[in-house]
Design an enzyme around this catalytic site. Structure first.
Site, PDB file in Angstrom:
ATOM      1  N   ASP A  44       9.745   2.454  -0.555  1.00 46.87           N
ATOM      2  CA  ASP A  44       8.458   3.974  -0.096  1.00 46.87           C
ATOM      3  C   ASP A  44       8.526   3.219   1.181  1.00 46.87           C
ATOM      4  OD1 ASP A  44       5.064   3.863   0.082  1.00 46.87           O
ATOM      5  OD2 ASP A  44       6.142   4.407   1.157  1.00 46.87           O
ATOM      6  N   LYS A  73       5.030   9.748   8.396  1.00 45.88           N
ATOM      7  CA  LYS A  73       5.104   8.909   9.379  1.00 45.88           C
ATOM      8  C   LYS A  73       6.283   9.183  10.304  1.00 45.88           C
ATOM      9  CE  LYS A  73       3.057   5.246   7.580  1.00 45.88           C
ATOM     10  NZ  LYS A  73       1.873   4.992   8.245  1.00 45.88           N
ATOM     11  N   TYR A  85       0.624  -1.195  -0.224  1.00 52.03           N
ATOM     12  CA  TYR A  85      -0.064   0.018  -0.237  1.00 52.03           C
ATOM     13  C   TYR A  85       1.036   1.543  -0.006  1.00 52.03           C
ATOM     14  CZ  TYR A  85      -3.389   3.734   1.242  1.00 52.03           C
ATOM     15  OH  TYR A  85      -4.298   5.091   1.802  1.00 52.03           O
TER      16      TYR A  85
HETATM   17  P1  KE4 Z   1      -0.443   9.203   4.121  1.00 52.80           P
HETATM   18  O1  KE4 Z   1      -1.476   9.405   2.939  1.00 52.80           O
HETATM   19  O2  KE4 Z   1      -1.096   7.764   5.544  1.00 52.80           O
HETATM   20  O3  KE4 Z   1       0.263   9.444   5.290  1.00 52.80           O
HETATM   21  O4  KE4 Z   1       0.203   7.329   4.396  1.00 52.80           O
HETATM   22  C1  KE4 Z   1      -0.076   6.362   3.229  1.00 52.80           C
HETATM   23  C2  KE4 Z   1       1.300   4.699   3.432  1.00 52.80           C
HETATM   24  C3  KE4 Z   1       2.056   5.138   2.220  1.00 52.80           C
HETATM   25  N1  KE4 Z   1       2.812   4.360   2.232  1.00 52.80           N
HETATM   26  C4  KE4 Z   1       3.236   3.506   3.017  1.00 52.80           C
HETATM   27  C5  KE4 Z   1       4.450   2.223   2.699  1.00 52.80           C
HETATM   28  C6  KE4 Z   1       1.750   3.733   4.591  1.00 52.80           C
HETATM   29  O5  KE4 Z   1       1.603   2.270   4.786  1.00 52.80           O
HETATM   30  C7  KE4 Z   1       1.050   4.300   4.124  1.00 52.80           C
HETATM   31  C8  KE4 Z   1       0.142   4.654   5.478  1.00 52.80           C
HETATM   32  N2  KE4 Z   1      -0.070   3.316   6.363  1.00 52.80           N
HETATM   33  C9  KE4 Z   1      -0.983   3.318   6.543  1.00 52.80           C
HETATM   34  C10 KE4 Z   1      -1.451   1.868   7.646  1.00 52.80           C
HETATM   35  N3  KE4 Z   1      -0.858   1.128   7.010  1.00 52.80           N
HETATM   36  C11 KE4 Z   1      -2.155   4.392   7.552  1.00 52.80           C
HETATM   37  C12 KE4 Z   1      -2.732   4.205   8.300  1.00 52.80           C
HETATM   38  C13 KE4 Z   1      -4.636   4.722   7.562  1.00 52.80           C
HETATM   39  O6  KE4 Z   1      -4.122   3.924   7.130  1.00 52.80           O
HETATM   40  O7  KE4 Z   1      -5.523   4.827   8.730  1.00 52.80           O
END
Ligand code: KE4
Length: 454
Positions: free
Chosen positions: A263, A291, A168
């Protein structure tokens, strides 16, 4: 004090059903808020996984957090292994980070103009992750990934990208795709509202499966702008790269003139101070961060070699912009967080030791009935027999058993991800007592379940 104890006023948590029943009833305020939330917020939450849909419980509405504990609106104090999905590597409300944020707030919240802290943060990112010689701050991981892909396309003048099933990378349209029927050359949207046209340039390979990547490159030798990968997959649960897989991606992208994008939104500054690329010794062309780089405030970042990043506006023709990019409060939190990690690089050994303690306890208690994948301060307990090295093996997990495990822990003051397909995060604030308590409860769970199965 066992966190479970906080639920009933601090005495030793009792294990009987009467207390569990009382805890179950102690989500009354969360239930009320969830009801009210659904009036005006889709699903009652601002990010889907928070709705607890996969675990059949009422989501806990959180009131405060400190160290490794979060407290919900019903006063349940829990040990937090979600850590806000990764940012919380130092634990919640680290005093030095809070102080820097408070000071920054006194000077105003946002200017829409460059600041010194942005210069300092970009320099620190380049120092800790040398492949990110030049980087651009944005406001989320999604934005970082979207922008990195646009930059890769602008630099290579190619359109297609390869992602991996189960990885993801945020919710930008071109990444919400799944393999199409002719997997090698097509993909289809994996979300309503994404036009088929948006997905056709994203091809889907299988994580840890070299032949699936080779086949796509053979089919499109000059068409691939980039391969994007989570160097440790953490969005199908934690699935580690098989030995040599990341090196293979590095070689094949060089061979075909495509860029390699790591990523590192989750792994950045978590697996090591220099992220997964330091931990595994494989250097990508572009990296995305989120993060931890924001220390709990909204920051994403993307970056790489100067010759690639000079494509980005206003230096180059790849446009990208953001009102709150480099926000002065967020950079205060991010800078202090990275500085604390940099000051004490032994933090990674401490984190790994705690995660290993939990992994060993579960392996010992649950035996072959689960698969525990652990690297650094990331781990997942898959309710699947044997090893989990691919999306298919992760997807075969028994999510009903995971939900049962989740509820057992929650009722005893332990807050893990409300989904089998997320990671368990350790922080430097997790105390030996809390990790011990967690191991004890997990061992009780698996022993009871073994007993139940006879
Ligand atoms: P954000 O847009 O949520 O800051 O990041 C997206 C993203 C991009 N790349 C990786 C590897 C990620 O894990 C994420 C977002 N992670 C999720 C949890 N697995 C965020 C939690 C959520 O979606 O509420």
């Amino acid at each position: 004090m066992d966190p479970g104890g906080a639920v009933n006023g601090g005495e030793e948590p009792c294990r009987n059903s009467e207390r569990t029943e009382r805890i179950r009833n102690m989500d009354a305020r969360s239930k009320q808020l969830f009801e009210a939330a659904r009036e005006h917020i889709p699903g009652g939450v601002n990010s889907p996984v928070r709705a607890f849909g996969a675990v059949g419980r009422t989501p806990r509405f959180i009131e405060s957090a400190k160290g490794d504990r979060i407290v919900d609106v019903d006063g349940n104090e829990m040990i937090d292994y979600v850590c806000s999905w990764g940012p919380g590597i130092l634990g919640h409300a680290h005093p030095r980070v809070i102080k820097k944020v408070q000071e920054a707030c006194e000077a105003g919240l946002t200017y829409g103009a460059p600041t010194q802290r942005e210069v300092e943060l970009a320099a620190l990112i380049a120092e800790l992750i040398p492949s990110m010689e030049v980087s651009r701050l944005v406001s989320s991981g999604t934005e970082a990934v979207m922008s990195a892909i646009r930059t890769a396309r602008g630099y290579t003048k190619r359109d297609r990208i390869i992602k991996f099933k189960g990885c993801y990378h945020g919710h930008s349209d071109g990444l919400l795709v799944k393999a199409g029927s002719a997997a090698l050359t097509t993909s289809v949207p994996d979300s309503a509202g994404v036009p088929a046209d948006y997905s056709k340039n994203t091809l889907v390979a299988s994580y840890n499966d070299r032949s699936s990547v080779e086949a796509i490159f053979r089919a499109e030798p000059d068409g691939i702008a980039a391969v994007i990968v989570e160097p440790v997959a953490a969005n199908m649960g934690v699935v580690l790269p098989e030995p040599g897989f990341l090196e293979f991606l590095r070689e094949i992208t060089l061979q075909y003139g495509a860029l390699l994008i790591f990523d590192e939104v989750i792994t950045g500054f978590r697996l090591a101070l220099g992220g997964a690329q330091e931990y595994y010794g494989v250097v990508p062309d572009l990296t995305t961060l989120g993060k931890i780089v924001g220390g709990g405030m909204p920051i994403g970042a993307y970056g790489g070699r100067r010759e690639i990043m000079k494509m980005v506006s206003p230096d180059g023709p790849v446009y990208q912009a953001g009102t709150l990019s480099g926000n002065p409060i967020a950079t205060a939190a991010g800078l202090e967080t990275l500085r604390i990690l940099k000051e004490d690089a032994s933090v990674y050994a401490r984190l790994d030791k705690k995660a290993e303690q939990i992994a060993s306890a579960v392996r010992k208690a649950a035996g072959e009935s689960v698969c525990v994948n652990h690297v650094g301060s990331l781990l997942s307990i898959f309710f699947a027999p044997g090893r989990v090295r691919s999306y298919e093996e992760a997807a075969s997990s028994d999510t009903a058993r995971y939900a049962d495990y989740f509820g057992y822990l929650l009722d005893r003051g332990i807050y893990v991800a409300p989904s089998q397909f997320e990671a368990m995060f350790l922080s430097d604030a997790h105390t030996p007592e809390d990790v011990e308590y967690t191991c004890r409860v997990m061992q009780e769970y698996f022993s009871e379940k073994k007993g139940a199965r006879g």
